[in-house]
Design an enzyme around this catalytic site. Sequence first.
Site, PDB file in Angstrom:
ATOM      1  N   THR A 121       0.823  -1.213   0.000  1.00  0.00           N
ATOM      2  CA  THR A 121       0.000   0.000   0.000  1.00  0.00           C
ATOM      3  C   THR A 121       0.856   1.263   0.000  1.00  0.00           C
ATOM      4  O   THR A 121       1.969   1.273   0.551  1.00  0.00           O
ATOM      5  CB  THR A 121      -0.897  -0.014   1.263  1.00  0.00           C
ATOM      6  OG1 THR A 121      -1.433   1.289   1.467  1.00  0.00           O
ATOM      7  CG2 THR A 121      -0.106  -0.365   2.517  1.00  0.00           C
ATOM      8  N   ASP A 122       0.296   2.349  -0.530  1.00  0.00           N
ATOM      9  CA  ASP A 122       1.001   3.642  -0.488  1.00  0.00           C
ATOM     10  C   ASP A 122       1.014   4.216   0.927  1.00  0.00           C
ATOM     11  O   ASP A 122       1.712   5.193   1.191  1.00  0.00           O
ATOM     12  CB  ASP A 122       0.369   4.640  -1.476  1.00  0.00           C
ATOM     13  CG  ASP A 122      -1.040   5.076  -1.110  1.00  0.00           C
ATOM     14  OD1 ASP A 122      -1.649   4.483  -0.195  1.00  0.00           O
ATOM     15  OD2 ASP A 122      -1.548   6.028  -1.740  1.00  0.00           O
ATOM     16  N   GLU A 123       0.260   3.588   1.860  1.00  0.00           N
ATOM     17  CA  GLU A 123       0.235   4.121   3.231  1.00  0.00           C
ATOM     18  C   GLU A 123       1.581   3.974   3.929  1.00  0.00           C
ATOM     19  O   GLU A 123       1.820   4.593   4.961  1.00  0.00           O
ATOM     20  CB  GLU A 123      -0.865   3.437   4.049  1.00  0.00           C
ATOM     21  CG  GLU A 123      -2.217   3.719   3.447  1.00  0.00           C
ATOM     22  CD  GLU A 123      -3.393   3.358   4.327  1.00  0.00           C
ATOM     23  OE1 GLU A 123      -3.236   3.328   5.553  1.00  0.00           O
ATOM     24  OE2 GLU A 123      -4.460   3.114   3.762  1.00  0.00           O
ATOM     25  N   TYR A 146      -1.461  -0.672  11.077  1.00  0.00           N
ATOM     26  CA  TYR A 146      -1.659  -1.279   9.749  1.00  0.00           C
ATOM     27  C   TYR A 146      -0.501  -0.918   8.818  1.00  0.00           C
ATOM     28  O   TYR A 146       0.147  -1.803   8.243  1.00  0.00           O
ATOM     29  CB  TYR A 146      -2.993  -0.821   9.140  1.00  0.00           C
ATOM     30  CG  TYR A 146      -3.093  -1.125   7.657  1.00  0.00           C
ATOM     31  CD1 TYR A 146      -3.213  -2.435   7.205  1.00  0.00           C
ATOM     32  CD2 TYR A 146      -3.036  -0.097   6.702  1.00  0.00           C
ATOM     33  CE1 TYR A 146      -3.279  -2.725   5.831  1.00  0.00           C
ATOM     34  CE2 TYR A 146      -3.107  -0.380   5.340  1.00  0.00           C
ATOM     35  CZ  TYR A 146      -3.226  -1.692   4.912  1.00  0.00           C
ATOM     36  OH  TYR A 146      -3.281  -1.967   3.563  1.00  0.00           O
ATOM     37  N   LYS A 150       2.544  -3.280   7.183  1.00  0.00           N
ATOM     38  CA  LYS A 150       2.748  -3.445   5.745  1.00  0.00           C
ATOM     39  C   LYS A 150       4.176  -3.032   5.367  1.00  0.00           C
ATOM     40  O   LYS A 150       4.830  -3.701   4.566  1.00  0.00           O
ATOM     41  CB  LYS A 150       1.724  -2.633   4.945  1.00  0.00           C
ATOM     42  CG  LYS A 150       0.284  -3.091   5.073  1.00  0.00           C
ATOM     43  CD  LYS A 150      -0.007  -4.485   4.553  1.00  0.00           C
ATOM     44  CE  LYS A 150       0.047  -4.604   3.056  1.00  0.00           C
ATOM     45  NZ  LYS A 150      -0.445  -5.954   2.602  1.00  0.00           N
TER      46      LYS A 150
HETATM   47  P1  NAD Z   1      -9.789  -7.426   2.517  1.00  0.00           P
HETATM   48  O1  NAD Z   1      -9.773  -7.075   3.964  1.00  0.00           O
HETATM   49  O2  NAD Z   1     -11.021  -7.170   1.719  1.00  0.00           O
HETATM   50  O3  NAD Z   1      -9.471  -8.987   2.338  1.00  0.00           O
HETATM   51  C1  NAD Z   1      -8.428  -9.619   3.031  1.00  0.00           C
HETATM   52  C2  NAD Z   1      -8.532 -11.122   2.755  1.00  0.00           C
HETATM   53  O4  NAD Z   1      -7.449 -11.772   3.423  1.00  0.00           O
HETATM   54  C3  NAD Z   1      -9.829 -11.734   3.297  1.00  0.00           C
HETATM   55  O5  NAD Z   1     -10.374 -12.637   2.357  1.00  0.00           O
HETATM   56  C4  NAD Z   1      -9.366 -12.474   4.545  1.00  0.00           C
HETATM   57  O6  NAD Z   1     -10.168 -13.615   4.857  1.00  0.00           O
HETATM   58  C5  NAD Z   1      -7.936 -12.885   4.157  1.00  0.00           C
HETATM   59  N1  NAD Z   1      -7.086 -13.083   5.337  1.00  0.00           N
HETATM   60  C6  NAD Z   1      -6.928 -12.245   6.392  1.00  0.00           C
HETATM   61  N2  NAD Z   1      -6.076 -12.800   7.290  1.00  0.00           N
HETATM   62  C7  NAD Z   1      -5.677 -13.991   6.755  1.00  0.00           C
HETATM   63  C8  NAD Z   1      -4.801 -15.012   7.191  1.00  0.00           C
HETATM   64  N3  NAD Z   1      -4.154 -14.940   8.386  1.00  0.00           N
HETATM   65  N4  NAD Z   1      -4.623 -16.104   6.408  1.00  0.00           N
HETATM   66  C9  NAD Z   1      -5.282 -16.210   5.206  1.00  0.00           C
HETATM   67  N5  NAD Z   1      -6.134 -15.287   4.757  1.00  0.00           N
HETATM   68  C10 NAD Z   1      -6.326 -14.185   5.514  1.00  0.00           C
HETATM   69  O7  NAD Z   1      -8.522  -6.707   1.893  1.00  0.00           O
HETATM   70  P2  NAD Z   1      -8.357  -5.985   0.482  1.00  0.00           P
HETATM   71  O8  NAD Z   1      -8.898  -4.625   0.587  1.00  0.00           O
HETATM   72  O9  NAD Z   1      -8.825  -6.901  -0.581  1.00  0.00           O
HETATM   73  O10 NAD Z   1      -6.768  -5.853   0.429  1.00  0.00           O
HETATM   74  C11 NAD Z   1      -5.965  -6.876  -0.154  1.00  0.00           C
HETATM   75  C12 NAD Z   1      -4.503  -6.465  -0.082  1.00  0.00           C
HETATM   76  O11 NAD Z   1      -4.322  -5.223  -0.761  1.00  0.00           O
HETATM   77  C13 NAD Z   1      -3.987  -6.243   1.338  1.00  0.00           C
HETATM   78  O12 NAD Z   1      -2.664  -6.767   1.407  1.00  0.00           O
HETATM   79  C14 NAD Z   1      -3.970  -4.734   1.506  1.00  0.00           C
HETATM   80  O13 NAD Z   1      -2.983  -4.331   2.411  1.00  0.00           O
HETATM   81  C15 NAD Z   1      -3.661  -4.301   0.089  1.00  0.00           C
HETATM   82  N6  NAD Z   1      -4.175  -2.955  -0.279  1.00  0.00           N
HETATM   83  C16 NAD Z   1      -5.495  -2.638  -0.091  1.00  0.00           C
HETATM   84  C17 NAD Z   1      -5.961  -1.389  -0.477  1.00  0.00           C
HETATM   85  C18 NAD Z   1      -7.405  -1.000  -0.302  1.00  0.00           C
HETATM   86  O14 NAD Z   1      -7.763   0.159  -0.578  1.00  0.00           O
HETATM   87  N7  NAD Z   1      -8.294  -1.893   0.099  1.00  0.00           N
HETATM   88  C19 NAD Z   1      -5.078  -0.456  -1.039  1.00  0.00           C
HETATM   89  C20 NAD Z   1      -3.737  -0.810  -1.213  1.00  0.00           C
HETATM   90  C21 NAD Z   1      -3.304  -2.065  -0.837  1.00  0.00           C
HETATM   91  P1  TYD Z   2     -10.256   4.302   4.767  1.00  0.00           P
HETATM   92  O1  TYD Z   2     -11.238   3.872   3.727  1.00  0.00           O
HETATM   93  O2  TYD Z   2     -10.330   3.666   6.120  1.00  0.00           O
HETATM   94  O3  TYD Z   2      -8.833   4.091   4.111  1.00  0.00           O
HETATM   95  P2  TYD Z   2      -7.362   4.570   4.652  1.00  0.00           P
HETATM   96  O4  TYD Z   2      -7.442   5.016   6.045  1.00  0.00           O
HETATM   97  O5  TYD Z   2      -6.623   3.287   4.526  1.00  0.00           O
HETATM   98  O6  TYD Z   2      -6.930   5.638   3.704  1.00  0.00           O
HETATM   99  O7  TYD Z   2     -10.373   5.865   4.943  1.00  0.00           O
HETATM  100  C1  TYD Z   2     -10.199   6.724   3.838  1.00  0.00           C
HETATM  101  C2  TYD Z   2     -10.281   8.149   4.359  1.00  0.00           C
HETATM  102  O8  TYD Z   2     -11.614   8.387   4.832  1.00  0.00           O
HETATM  103  C3  TYD Z   2      -9.378   8.403   5.539  1.00  0.00           C
HETATM  104  O9  TYD Z   2      -8.885   9.738   5.477  1.00  0.00           O
HETATM  105  C4  TYD Z   2     -10.295   8.261   6.744  1.00  0.00           C
HETATM  106  C5  TYD Z   2     -11.621   8.745   6.214  1.00  0.00           C
HETATM  107  N1  TYD Z   2     -12.826   8.127   6.840  1.00  0.00           N
HETATM  108  C6  TYD Z   2     -13.832   8.924   7.380  1.00  0.00           C
HETATM  109  O10 TYD Z   2     -13.754  10.168   7.356  1.00  0.00           O
HETATM  110  N2  TYD Z   2     -14.916   8.313   7.936  1.00  0.00           N
HETATM  111  C7  TYD Z   2     -15.041   6.954   8.008  1.00  0.00           C
HETATM  112  O11 TYD Z   2     -16.053   6.452   8.554  1.00  0.00           O
HETATM  113  C8  TYD Z   2     -14.009   6.151   7.416  1.00  0.00           C
HETATM  114  C9  TYD Z   2     -14.084   4.662   7.451  1.00  0.00           C
HETATM  115  C10 TYD Z   2     -12.915   6.773   6.844  1.00  0.00           C
END
Ligand code: NAD
Ligand code: TYD
Length: 332
Positions: A121-123, A146, A150
């Site tokens: 992630t870019d975080e 988190y 990562k």
């Molecule tokens: P998500 O929370 O929707 O899904 C996570 C999945 O991982 C679920 O199916 C869960 O059951 C599985 N999981 C969790 N713990 C596990 C374990 N111990 N063993 C096996 N499986 C396990 O997540 P997402 O949003 O699909 O994100 C996927 C990846 O992308 C993550 O690595 C996250 O850090 C990265 N990512 C997400 C975003 C975003 O905006 N959602 C952005 C950048 C990077």
């Molecule tokens: P989020 O979707 O949790 O992603 P991340 O924190 O990983 O960027 O949040 C996106 C942005 O929205 C972040 O600045 C926090 C804000 N946010 C709210 O203002 N209210 C909410 O209920 C949530 C979940 C997020």
Amino acid sequence: MKILVTGGAGFIGSAFIRNNSTAHILNFDKLTYAGNLENLLPIASNPRYRFLRGDICDAAAVDAAFEDFQPDAVVHFAAESHVDRSIHSPAPVIQTNFNGTFTMLEAARKHKTERFVHVSTDEVYGSIPEPLDADESYPLRTSSPYSASKAGSDLLALSYFTTYKMNISVTRASNNYGPYQFPEKLIPLMIANALENKSLPIYGDGMQIRDWLYVDDHCSAIQSVLEKGQAGEVYNIGGSRALPNIEVVKKILAATGRTEALLSYVTDRPGHDRRYAITTAKLEAATGWKATMDFEQGLTATVDWYKANQPWVDRVRSGEYQDFYQQNYGAR
Ligand code: NAD
Ligand code: TYD
């Protein structure tokens, strides 16, 4: 090609599997609250696809999966992915994101797996001051358990390239949105709440900036990195659409036909990063990939999906989700 996908029942992993039309895929997923096999119904009976329930922290189970499936490549999505949850209870976040990645890397090393893409992630860059856009050499300055977990797992993955010469690339994507996203992150939470005429909790002043990436663009970028990325390299993946949260939420109000009366400014998130902004130039030059989804179009498609799939939302929101909602929003 045989790909072992971890976390394939989650939001992005399931899109990656649904969108892949050629590979044989083993989906290894623990099915936490965020894992949902319903997300994979379109591919469930395809002979190229198999599901195995397992925890990436369980070295014996991971080893058995490698032994049996003999993957050519691993695409490692599995993670605890929500910042707010990582603030309330960091232990499973560190366990899965860091130790689980370690287990996956060890198994890939033992089984001499040819290719490993670690999805990050870019975080990991933390808050980026205006007017900079972080490239891949920007320092890691994490703010939440988190993002720290990562960043730790990114460094661990890169150490397996440096030390063991494994063919590993790391991707760092910006905030994703799209269908099947669990309604705890900003966009799906606001859509689900708006559709039910519930209040929309804006943290702090709502002027925090995020770059938005449509989930299918993220998946095509990961496929490009899998095929064309270089070992030991990190690739940012962005949507080139940075917006303050409040603007995103106002667009959701418009798309759902609701008014600003639903907005509720609440206590800010601790350690809240003010601005994420990255450049994707390296990935574009290396692979030719480009994001294709326009944000307004992607948001409309996403709102339409949530409108059409209210039973999905109701099912994932039952049970444990209610406890989390109370814990995160009850005292704000
Ligand atoms: P998500 O929370 O929707 O899904 C996570 C999945 O991982 C679920 O199916 C869960 O059951 C599985 N999981 C969790 N713990 C596990 C374990 N111990 N063993 C096996 N499986 C396990 O997540 P997402 O949003 O699909 O994100 C996927 C990846 O992308 C993550 O690595 C996250 O850090 C990265 N990512 C997400 C975003 C975003 O905006 N959602 C952005 C950048 C990077
Ligand atoms: P989020 O979707 O949790 O992603 P991340 O924190 O990983 O960027 O949040 C996106 C942005 O929205 C972040 O600045 C926090 C804000 N946010 C709210 O203002 N209210 C909410 O209920 C949530 C979940 C997020």
